[in-house]
Design a protein around this motif. Structure first.
Motif, short mmCIF file in Angstrom:
data_model
loop_
_atom_site.label_atom_id
_atom_site.label_comp_id
_atom_site.label_asym_id
_atom_site.label_seq_id
_atom_site.Cartn_x
_atom_site.Cartn_y
_atom_site.Cartn_z
N HIS A 270 20.59 -5.63 -48.23
CA HIS A 270 19.83 -6.95 -47.83
C HIS A 270 18.83 -6.98 -48.51
CE1 HIS A 270 21.63 -6.64 -43.43
NE2 HIS A 270 22.76 -6.87 -44.39
N LEU A 271 18.61 -7.91 -49.31
CA LEU A 271 17.33 -8.48 -49.97
C LEU A 271 16.91 -9.45 -49.12
CD1 LEU A 271 19.45 -7.59 -52.35
CD2 LEU A 271 18.01 -9.17 -53.84
N TRP A 272 15.47 -9.58 -48.98
CA TRP A 272 14.96 -10.36 -48.17
C TRP A 272 13.54 -10.82 -48.37
CZ3 TRP A 272 10.59 -8.94 -45.53
CH2 TRP A 272 10.44 -7.42 -45.37
N TYR A 273 12.87 -11.84 -48.14
CA TYR A 273 11.60 -12.19 -48.24
C TYR A 273 11.01 -13.09 -47.14
CZ TYR A 273 13.70 -16.74 -50.25
OH TYR A 273 14.46 -17.63 -50.37
N THR A 274 9.72 -12.90 -47.12
CA THR A 274 9.31 -13.99 -46.15
C THR A 274 8.92 -15.43 -46.48
OG1 THR A 274 6.94 -12.93 -46.60
CG2 THR A 274 8.13 -11.64 -44.67
N LYS A 275 8.82 -16.01 -45.72
CA LYS A 275 8.23 -17.55 -46.00
C LYS A 275 7.45 -18.15 -44.76
CE LYS A 275 11.41 -20.74 -45.78
NZ LYS A 275 12.65 -21.42 -46.13
N ARG A 276 6.83 -19.28 -45.34
CA ARG A 276 6.05 -19.91 -44.32
C ARG A 276 7.05 -20.79 -43.51
NH1 ARG A 276 1.64 -23.63 -47.15
NH2 ARG A 276 1.06 -23.88 -44.95
N CYS B 93 11.07 -10.39 -53.77
CA CYS B 93 12.02 -10.02 -52.50
C CYS B 93 11.88 -8.45 -52.33
CB CYS B 93 13.25 -10.54 -52.65
SG CYS B 93 14.48 -9.87 -54.12
N LYS B 94 12.27 -8.03 -51.19
CA LYS B 94 12.08 -6.69 -50.79
C LYS B 94 13.67 -6.16 -50.66
CE LYS B 94 7.85 -6.86 -48.90
NZ LYS B 94 6.89 -6.57 -47.58
N LEU B 95 14.11 -5.02 -50.23
CA LEU B 95 15.34 -4.33 -50.32
C LEU B 95 15.27 -3.51 -49.25
CD1 LEU B 95 18.11 -4.18 -51.86
CD2 LEU B 95 17.11 -2.26 -53.05
N ALA C 118 24.50 -6.38 -58.66
CA ALA C 118 24.25 -7.71 -57.95
C ALA C 118 22.70 -7.66 -57.41
CB ALA C 118 25.32 -7.78 -56.68
N ALA C 119 22.38 -6.68 -56.69
CA ALA C 119 20.93 -6.81 -56.08
C ALA C 119 19.97 -7.10 -57.40
CB ALA C 119 20.60 -5.62 -55.36
N GLU C 120 20.23 -6.47 -58.55
CA GLU C 120 19.29 -6.52 -59.47
C GLU C 120 19.20 -7.88 -60.05
OE1 GLU C 120 16.70 -4.54 -60.40
OE2 GLU C 120 17.43 -2.38 -59.80
N VAL C 121 20.45 -8.46 -60.32
CA VAL C 121 20.29 -9.80 -61.03
C VAL C 121 19.80 -10.77 -59.86
CG1 VAL C 121 22.30 -9.11 -62.40
CG2 VAL C 121 22.80 -10.43 -60.33
N THR D 234 17.78 1.20 -44.29
CA THR D 234 16.41 1.76 -44.70
C THR D 234 15.60 0.65 -45.74
OG1 THR D 234 17.21 3.95 -44.07
CG2 THR D 234 15.20 3.75 -45.53
N PRO D 235 14.47 0.56 -45.54
CA PRO D 235 13.54 -0.17 -46.69
C PRO D 235 13.72 0.78 -47.78
CG PRO D 235 12.49 -0.83 -44.54
CD PRO D 235 13.71 0.52 -44.13
N ILE D 236 13.92 0.17 -49.04
CA ILE D 236 13.93 1.12 -50.32
C ILE D 236 12.79 0.35 -51.38
CG2 ILE D 236 15.90 2.69 -49.73
CD1 ILE D 236 17.26 1.12 -51.69
N SER D 237 12.38 0.99 -52.21
CA SER D 237 11.83 0.54 -53.27
C SER D 237 12.89 0.09 -54.41
CB SER D 237 10.93 1.26 -53.90
OG SER D 237 11.22 2.35 -54.55
N TRP D 238 12.62 -0.82 -55.35
CA TRP D 238 13.45 -1.18 -56.42
C TRP D 238 13.85 0.18 -57.35
CZ3 TRP D 238 16.84 -5.05 -56.30
CH2 TRP D 238 16.45 -5.99 -55.22
N LYS D 239 12.61 0.88 -57.47
CA LYS D 239 12.83 2.23 -58.14
C LYS D 239 13.65 3.06 -57.51
CE LYS D 239 8.33 2.24 -60.56
NZ LYS D 239 7.08 2.92 -60.54
N GLU D 240 13.82 3.17 -56.29
CA GLU D 240 14.70 3.79 -55.69
C GLU D 240 16.12 3.59 -55.74
OE1 GLU D 240 12.81 6.05 -51.84
OE2 GLU D 240 12.44 3.90 -51.94
N LEU D 241 16.64 2.34 -55.95
CA LEU D 241 17.86 1.72 -55.83
C LEU D 241 18.53 2.47 -56.93
CD1 LEU D 241 19.80 -0.20 -54.97
CD2 LEU D 241 19.10 -2.07 -56.74
N SER D 242 18.32 2.87 -58.06
CA SER D 242 19.35 3.52 -59.09
C SER D 242 19.75 4.85 -58.53
CB SER D 242 18.46 3.52 -60.27
OG SER D 242 17.20 4.31 -60.21
N ASN D 243 18.97 5.52 -57.71
CA ASN D 243 19.33 6.88 -57.06
C ASN D 243 20.09 7.08 -56.01
OD1 ASN D 243 17.71 7.74 -59.52
ND2 ASN D 243 15.67 7.68 -58.35
#
Length: 268
Positions: A166-172, A155-157, A140-143, A241-250
């Motif tokens: 939690h997927l999140w992003y900053t905005k004005r 977005c960040k994870l 779900a996070a990936e899609v 913990t913030p993680i990279s998208w590469k780390e998600l699979s692990n």
């Protein structure tokens, strides 16, 4: 004992019985990772989750600053539907450690800052897990990441430290919470339509049919989310913990990172 000018009381009190982590362990964690958590805390109203007798006993959420909090604790008066709250703002390490000494395990933050309370600068896709595996949550996070990318949004994870992601992003800060939430609701409706077997926006759990709920109402005035790098009240003392998208699979769960395996993730 004083740390950064804060008198530490009952440092040996066990707050996490299953992992034998003491109040001092909690305080030292927040001291050592102040550089990571403070950018997420500064300038935002907070809800504290405190466990004076440890996480195996009843804790409580605290929206109003206690009368006995010292003068160096910054507060802001906030109008809500339920009245006025005098809410803590954590802008420095001394405040962070004072609150940790008050057995604050979890720090929950607003999605706006105190100078523009009704103009969020963050959007969060809070993914509630379905009945199925954590693997479906990762899918779900990936899609959602792919969908947001199509909208020009990166977005960040962050792991929630409990069950979700939690997927999140900053905005004005140009939209009110109501406007921002409607935009996120539109995204959520499109996503649930595009992935009807995986995602849902059904508010009632019994209507979700095992699908993953996109909690778009989280993006509302007065709502909070767990602060990245906050501890959670779980047996292993897990950490959001913030993680990279590469780390998600692990990773295998939202509680992958905790006080017991800091060396595994301390470079985040």
């Amino acid at each position: 004992m004083k740390i950064h000018g804060v008198a530490i009381t009952n440092p040996e009190k066990i707050l996490f019985p299953a992992s034998n982590a003491s109040k001092l362990d909690v305080i030292n964690y927040y001291k050592n990772f102040a550089g990571q958590i403070m950018p997420f805390l500064k300038g935002r109203p907070l809800t504290l989750r405190r466990f004076p007798d440890g996480i195996d006993q009843n804790g409580f959420f605290q929206k109003n600053a206690s009368d006995y909090f010292p003068d160096f604790i910054k507060t802001i008066a906030i109008e809500t539907e339920g009245g006025k709250n005098t809410t803590v703002v954590c802008n420095n390490i001394k405040t962070l450690l004072y609150l940790a000494n008050q057995a604050t395990i979890e720090f929950h933050i607003w999605l706006s800052r105190i100078d523009k309370l009704n103009k969020p600068d963050k959007v969060v896709f809070d993914l509630d897990p379905a009945v199925g595996s954590f693997e479906s949550l990762k899918k779900a996070a990936e899609v959602i990441r792919e969908f947001l990318g199509e909208q020009g949004i990166r977005c960040k994870l962050t792991t929630s430290g409990k069950n979700g992601l939690h997927l999140w992003y900053t905005k004005r800060r140009t939209q009110t919470f109501d406007q921002s939430r409607e935009e996120v609701k539109g995204f959520a409706i499109d996503l649930a339509s595009r992935y009807p077997e995986l995602l849902t926006i059904a508010m009632r759990k019994e209507d979700r049919d095992g699908k993953i709920f996109i909690d778009y109402p989280r993006n509302s005035y007065g709502q909070t989310v767990i602060c990245p790098f906050s501890l959670r009240a779980t047996p292993k003392a897990s950490i959001a913990t913030p993680i990279s998208w590469k780390e998600l699979s692990n990773i295998e769960s939202a509680q992958e990172f905790n006080l017991g395996n800091i060396s595994k993730w301390r470079n985040h």
